[in-house]
Enzyme design. Structure first.
Site, PDB file in Angstrom:
ATOM      1  N   HIS A  34       0.532   4.777   4.202  1.00 50.29           N
ATOM      2  CA  HIS A  34      -0.285   5.371   3.144  1.00 50.29           C
ATOM      3  C   HIS A  34       0.071   6.842   2.955  1.00 50.29           C
ATOM      4  CE1 HIS A  34      -3.871   2.304   3.091  1.00 50.29           C
ATOM      5  NE2 HIS A  34      -2.695   1.708   3.112  1.00 50.29           N
ATOM      6  N   SER A  94       0.800  -1.223   0.000  1.00 50.72           N
ATOM      7  CA  SER A  94       0.000   0.000   0.000  1.00 50.72           C
ATOM      8  C   SER A  94       0.835   1.277   0.000  1.00 50.72           C
ATOM      9  CB  SER A  94      -0.944   0.016   1.209  1.00 50.72           C
ATOM     10  OG  SER A  94      -1.769  -1.109   1.185  1.00 50.72           O
TER      11      SER A  94
END
Length: 196
Positions: A173, A123
């Site tokens: 993220h 991610s």
């Protein structure tokens, strides 16, 4: 349109070998980790182990995943958003960017995250890809058509809306995205072609 895939499986592998290799590594490592808890324990990120000198854990979590949906979602995201960047940047710059963004996300977690939590997943690197597109949208509109801009903006918004919930590495993220934006001037500004 950047994100419409019309290639056959063989064409995709030939045209986008780096994306294909990364997806293959994700899937193979997921399968191997399912058969061997030892392999799984070697590839997860954990700050305490990194502090003890296991520095490969800045890299291996980029390719390791915790469940079938996790690996499929991240691999799908890479198949959807990676090819245009691999085409634009070239193979070497693309893999360098992907690894850099994933590593920087894991380094950020090392300094800001919980030392006892294990973390894994692509991610951070995927959000880095979003960051590169965000830079393109604001600084190099000539490289991306308006429909693709709208699609990537929607995915960025959805990505961040789903980031702040239990079990998600929000640090990776956020800093993956920031690293993508930061790499934009270095990687994107050198591109002279228009559209994909």
């Amino acid at each position: 349109m950047f994100f419409v895939r019309t290639e056959s499986f063989q064409q995709f592998i030939r045209l986008y070998p780096i994306v294909s290799i990364i997806v293959a590594i994700n899937l193979v490592l997921f399968i191997l980790s399912g058969f061997s808890t030892y392999i799984g324990s070697l590839v997860v990120g954990q700050n305490l182990l990194i502090a003890e000198g296991e520095y490969w854990r800045f890299i291996t979590p980029i390719f390791a995943h915790g469940g079938l949906l996790h690996v499929l979602f991240n691999s799908f995201s890479l198949v959807l958003f990676g090819p245009a960047l691999e085409h634009m940047l070239g193979k070497f710059k693309f893999i360098l960017a992907y690894l850099s963004m994933g590593i920087l996300a894991n380094v950020a977690f090392y300094f800001l995250g919980n030392d006892y939590i294990q973390h894994l997943g692509a991610s951070g690197a995927i959000f880095g890809i979003f960051g590169l597109y965000a830079y393109m949208i604001f600084a190099r509109k000539d490289l991306i058509d308006s429909q693709s801009r709208q699609i990537i903006i929607v995915f960025i918004i959805i990505g961040f809306l789903t980031t702040f919930r239990p079990g998600i590495n929000e640090i990776a993220h956020i800093f993956g995205f920031i690293s993508g934006v930061a790499l934009g001037p270095i990687l994107i500004d050198r591109i002279r072609q228009t559209y994909y």
